[in-house]
Design a protein around this motif. Sequence first.
Motif, PDB file in Angstrom:
ATOM      1  N   TRP A 119      77.047  24.935 -52.405  1.00  0.00           N
ATOM      2  CA  TRP A 119      76.601  23.314 -52.149  1.00  0.00           C
ATOM      3  C   TRP A 119      75.539  22.893 -53.168  1.00  0.00           C
ATOM      4  O   TRP A 119      74.554  23.682 -53.243  1.00  0.00           O
ATOM      5  CB  TRP A 119      76.268  23.451 -50.819  1.00  0.00           C
ATOM      6  N   SER A 142      81.126  23.823 -48.131  1.00  0.00           N
ATOM      7  CA  SER A 142      81.312  24.190 -49.566  1.00  0.00           C
ATOM      8  C   SER A 142      80.269  25.457 -49.926  1.00  0.00           C
ATOM      9  O   SER A 142      79.124  25.265 -49.470  1.00  0.00           O
ATOM     10  CB  SER A 142      81.228  23.055 -50.513  1.00  0.00           C
ATOM     11  N   GLU A 158      82.848  22.580 -55.479  1.00  0.00           N
ATOM     12  CA  GLU A 158      84.105  22.505 -54.697  1.00  0.00           C
ATOM     13  C   GLU A 158      84.122  21.648 -53.166  1.00  0.00           C
ATOM     14  O   GLU A 158      82.949  21.580 -52.973  1.00  0.00           O
ATOM     15  CB  GLU A 158      84.140  23.990 -54.334  1.00  0.00           C
ATOM     16  N   SER A 159      85.194  21.150 -52.918  1.00  0.00           N
ATOM     17  CA  SER A 159      85.409  20.423 -52.056  1.00  0.00           C
ATOM     18  C   SER A 159      86.011  21.295 -50.987  1.00  0.00           C
ATOM     19  O   SER A 159      87.176  21.658 -51.063  1.00  0.00           O
ATOM     20  CB  SER A 159      86.221  19.330 -52.088  1.00  0.00           C
ATOM     21  N   PRO A 192      81.143  18.219 -53.007  1.00  0.00           N
ATOM     22  CA  PRO A 192      80.992  19.349 -52.128  1.00  0.00           C
ATOM     23  C   PRO A 192      80.759  18.699 -50.572  1.00  0.00           C
ATOM     24  O   PRO A 192      80.449  17.565 -50.266  1.00  0.00           O
ATOM     25  CB  PRO A 192      79.871  19.966 -52.289  1.00  0.00           C
TER      26      PRO A 192
END
Length: 131
Positions: free
Chosen positions: A87, A84, A97-98, A80
Amino acid sequence: MKIRISWSAGHVTATLDDTPTATALLAALPLQATAHTWGEEVYFDTGLAPALESDARQVVEPGTVAFWTEGNALALPYGPTPISRGWGSPRTEFGGESRLASPCNVLGRIDGDPRALATVRGGDAVHVQKV
């Protein structure tokens, strides 16, 4: 098409797709740059200025090789980033998620575990070459 990204504490290889930006990157190799970090992302200037491609994305899987057109930089998220969602909440095999700073051209994927990028420190010299 494979590339090797190396720094003082390690290296990763990546497989690139056949995209206009990947082709431009390969033509510019080898290159050396100074690493920057942003959360669990490493990015660095390439000196290239490709256009944003129609399939550019802001949210990608960790390990995606992306090109941030606004910064002329290769962006390598391995987890992340500060923007994101969720986080610190794992959602994928390698972490949350990135979410990149803005939509980026997707060039390919890191081979193996992208968390090897966690050893890159801001200011490290990064070398990119064809494999």
